[in-house]
Design a protein around this motif. Sequence first.
Motif, PDB file in Angstrom:
ATOM      1  N   ALA A 365      78.122  53.605   2.280  1.00 15.48           N
ATOM      2  CA  ALA A 365      76.826  53.310   2.899  1.00 15.48           C
ATOM      3  C   ALA A 365      76.703  53.986   4.256  1.00 15.48           C
ATOM      4  CB  ALA A 365      76.639  51.801   3.039  1.00 15.48           C
ATOM      5  N   MET A 366      77.801  54.039   5.005  1.00 13.83           N
ATOM      6  CA  MET A 366      77.757  54.686   6.308  1.00 13.83           C
ATOM      7  C   MET A 366      77.621  56.203   6.189  1.00 13.83           C
ATOM      8  SD  MET A 366      77.473  52.388   8.461  1.00 13.83           S
ATOM      9  CE  MET A 366      77.547  53.434   9.902  1.00 13.83           C
ATOM     10  N   GLN A 367      78.050  56.774   5.070  1.00 13.41           N
ATOM     11  CA  GLN A 367      77.789  58.192   4.831  1.00 13.41           C
ATOM     12  C   GLN A 367      76.291  58.429   4.612  1.00 13.41           C
ATOM     13  OE1 GLN A 367      80.499  60.417   2.245  1.00 13.41           O
ATOM     14  NE2 GLN A 367      81.892  58.665   2.268  1.00 13.41           N
ATOM     15  N   VAL A 368      75.626  57.467   3.979  1.00 12.16           N
ATOM     16  CA  VAL A 368      74.173  57.552   3.807  1.00 12.16           C
ATOM     17  C   VAL A 368      73.489  57.464   5.170  1.00 12.16           C
ATOM     18  CG1 VAL A 368      72.154  56.516   2.709  1.00 12.16           C
ATOM     19  CG2 VAL A 368      74.348  56.534   1.509  1.00 12.16           C
ATOM     20  N   VAL A 369      74.004  56.603   6.040  1.00 12.95           N
ATOM     21  CA  VAL A 369      73.476  56.498   7.404  1.00 12.95           C
ATOM     22  C   VAL A 369      73.612  57.840   8.118  1.00 12.95           C
ATOM     23  CG1 VAL A 369      73.789  55.393   9.651  1.00 12.95           C
ATOM     24  CG2 VAL A 369      73.926  54.027   7.562  1.00 12.95           C
ATOM     25  N   ALA A 370      74.737  58.519   7.921  1.00 17.83           N
ATOM     26  CA  ALA A 370      74.946  59.820   8.554  1.00 17.83           C
ATOM     27  C   ALA A 370      73.910  60.836   8.079  1.00 17.83           C
ATOM     28  CB  ALA A 370      76.358  60.326   8.260  1.00 17.83           C
ATOM     29  N   VAL A 371      73.576  60.792   6.779  1.00 16.27           N
ATOM     30  CA  VAL A 371      72.498  61.649   6.269  1.00 16.27           C
ATOM     31  C   VAL A 371      71.188  61.316   6.979  1.00 16.27           C
ATOM     32  CG1 VAL A 371      71.099  62.216   4.239  1.00 16.27           C
ATOM     33  CG2 VAL A 371      73.585  61.981   4.013  1.00 16.27           C
ATOM     34  N   GLY A 372      70.957  60.025   7.196  1.00 15.55           N
ATOM     35  CA  GLY A 372      69.745  59.608   7.902  1.00 15.55           C
ATOM     36  C   GLY A 372      69.666  60.183   9.296  1.00 15.55           C
ATOM     37  N   PHE A 373      70.815  60.279   9.978  1.00 14.77           N
ATOM     38  CA  PHE A 373      70.816  60.864  11.322  1.00 14.77           C
ATOM     39  C   PHE A 373      70.488  62.359  11.281  1.00 14.77           C
ATOM     40  CE2 PHE A 373      73.602  57.184  12.672  1.00 14.77           C
ATOM     41  CZ  PHE A 373      72.675  56.664  13.567  1.00 14.77           C
ATOM     42  N   ILE A 374      70.920  63.035  10.211  1.00 15.98           N
ATOM     43  CA  ILE A 374      70.648  64.467  10.094  1.00 15.98           C
ATOM     44  C   ILE A 374      69.147  64.721   9.964  1.00 15.98           C
ATOM     45  CG2 ILE A 374      70.924  66.478   8.592  1.00 15.98           C
ATOM     46  CD1 ILE A 374      73.742  65.450   7.952  1.00 15.98           C
ATOM     47  N   ILE A 375      68.458  63.919   9.148  1.00 17.18           N
ATOM     48  CA  ILE A 375      67.018  64.122   8.934  1.00 17.18           C
ATOM     49  C   ILE A 375      66.186  63.332   9.939  1.00 17.18           C
ATOM     50  CG2 ILE A 375      67.350  64.576   6.474  1.00 17.18           C
ATOM     51  CD1 ILE A 375      66.310  61.731   5.930  1.00 17.18           C
ATOM     52  N   GLY A 376      66.867  62.741  10.936  1.00 16.46           N
ATOM     53  CA  GLY A 376      66.179  61.850  11.865  1.00 16.46           C
ATOM     54  C   GLY A 376      65.063  62.500  12.645  1.00 16.46           C
ATOM     55  N   VAL A 377      65.153  63.830  12.874  1.00 13.57           N
ATOM     56  CA  VAL A 377      64.123  64.499  13.661  1.00 13.57           C
ATOM     57  C   VAL A 377      62.759  64.376  12.986  1.00 13.57           C
ATOM     58  CG1 VAL A 377      64.507  66.764  12.588  1.00 13.57           C
ATOM     59  CG2 VAL A 377      63.538  66.630  14.878  1.00 13.57           C
ATOM     60  N   ILE A 378      62.736  64.298  11.637  1.00 11.01           N
ATOM     61  CA  ILE A 378      61.483  64.088  10.900  1.00 11.01           C
ATOM     62  C   ILE A 378      61.317  62.623  10.533  1.00 11.01           C
ATOM     63  CG2 ILE A 378      60.209  64.619   8.785  1.00 11.01           C
ATOM     64  CD1 ILE A 378      60.221  66.886  10.731  1.00 11.01           C
ATOM     65  N   GLN A 379      62.372  62.022   9.979  1.00 10.03           N
ATOM     66  CA  GLN A 379      62.288  60.645   9.491  1.00 10.03           C
ATOM     67  C   GLN A 379      61.891  59.667  10.579  1.00 10.03           C
ATOM     68  OE1 GLN A 379      65.351  58.561  10.441  1.00 10.03           O
ATOM     69  NE2 GLN A 379      64.030  56.820  10.014  1.00 10.03           N
ATOM     70  N   ASP A 380      62.566  59.752  11.728  1.00 13.12           N
ATOM     71  CA  ASP A 380      62.306  58.796  12.803  1.00 13.12           C
ATOM     72  C   ASP A 380      60.918  59.008  13.409  1.00 13.12           C
ATOM     73  OD1 ASP A 380      62.997  56.641  14.437  1.00 13.12           O
ATOM     74  OD2 ASP A 380      63.716  57.944  16.021  1.00 13.12           O
ATOM     75  N   SER A 381      60.502  60.279  13.499  1.00 11.98           N
ATOM     76  CA  SER A 381      59.184  60.573  14.060  1.00 11.98           C
ATOM     77  C   SER A 381      58.072  60.022  13.161  1.00 11.98           C
ATOM     78  CB  SER A 381      59.016  62.089  14.237  1.00 11.98           C
ATOM     79  OG  SER A 381      59.918  62.593  15.180  1.00 11.98           O
ATOM     80  N   ALA A 382      58.171  60.307  11.856  1.00 13.84           N
ATOM     81  CA  ALA A 382      57.142  59.836  10.930  1.00 13.84           C
ATOM     82  C   ALA A 382      57.149  58.311  10.832  1.00 13.84           C
ATOM     83  CB  ALA A 382      57.370  60.454   9.550  1.00 13.84           C
ATOM     84  N   GLU A 383      58.349  57.729  10.837  1.00 14.88           N
ATOM     85  CA  GLU A 383      58.471  56.263  10.772  1.00 14.88           C
ATOM     86  C   GLU A 383      57.808  55.600  11.975  1.00 14.88           C
ATOM     87  OE1 GLU A 383      62.122  53.243  11.567  1.00 14.88           O
ATOM     88  OE2 GLU A 383      62.461  54.683   9.949  1.00 14.88           O
TER      89      GLU A 383
END
Length: 412
Positions: A365-383
Amino acid sequence: MSNSLSLLFRAYKRVGLVTQIVVGLVAGCLLAWLSPEAAASVSLLGSLFVAGLKAVAPVLVFVLVTASLANHKRGQPTHIRPILVLYALGTISAAAVAVIASFMLPTSLTLVSQANDVIPPEGVGAVLRTLLFNVVDNPVHALIEGNFIGILAWAIGLGFAFRHARQSTRDLIADVSDGVTLIVKVVIGFAPLGIFGLVAGTLAESGFAALAGYLQLLLVLVGSMLFMAFVVNPLLVFWQIRRNPYPLVLTCLRESGITAFFTRSSAANIPVNMQLCERLGLHKDTYSVSIPLGATINMGGAAITITVLTLAAVNTLGIAVDIPSAILLSLLAAICACGASGVAGGSLLLIPLACSLFGISNDLAMQVVAVGFIIGVIQDSAETALNSSTDALFTAASCLAHGDVNGAEQAS
């Protein structure tokens, strides 16, 4: 020379703030494209703008809520309950949309190295426990740390207490509120420069090349958020106001969503939403409570992030998901999303909770979190853009539905 500068300044002031922000956005993109080194150097403007918003937001919420409750006139209704209903429906709907999108477009992940420097909460109980302790936080500590649940709790308590104070005391509190509001308007006036610095710095530092391997995942994430913004939210607004919802929807996305997209902070966007509600003529007693509350519990974008990344992990591992499990995931994601503001790292660190539903180990699950950090520049902005613009949208919809307006500029 001075006359020319004066004419230029007056012309600048006549242009709307949103137009100024769009100009700053385009200028930032051009600078990052033409001169990445210069773009990196102006990122300081963006950092200063976000820091300014984060600095004024806790004080604004504390003073404004206290003043509104202390000076509330008997017989003047507020409509917090229907706004809370909209917040709940929006968050649950977002999780359901994410489930449907993930089933329609199954996504697999290339799991990366584990993120060892972050610790997820141990369960839903830990999330709720954090929120409860935030409610009873020391008021000074809450202001320093930007704990808006604690700030709201103290502001509401003091607001009701000051209802029994002398009129001169209540007038003083109202004057302090007006003073802080003026400072906030000055800070927001620098939004075009702030957005210019944020866009230029972000594009110069990372660009979007690193995101190419996650295009399908981003498509599901951003597509779900756009569907919420342009289909589900307008339906909820129409249910409230019984007329074309899109003028109001587009106003909130344009004036709140754009700023939130680049600041990537719901807390920093509270002053922007407050000013938008004031321009729409909404009643201060309502939006002074609903906007900061929405920044902590109205988390449709977070529900989408938790659900999509969890189901991507499930699909990667070949785990079958039935309808009851999907429904349970939607409810858990909605509950966890409401607690996202009480957990360092926000929605991404709540993914292990959702993954635990399917027996996925914490390491994976924490590896999935790491993927989330990689795409965070788009994911976090849109969220953040979806979360924050929806705070203003649902507040405006409820106020318009109940006639809780002052007759100022209205978008619908």
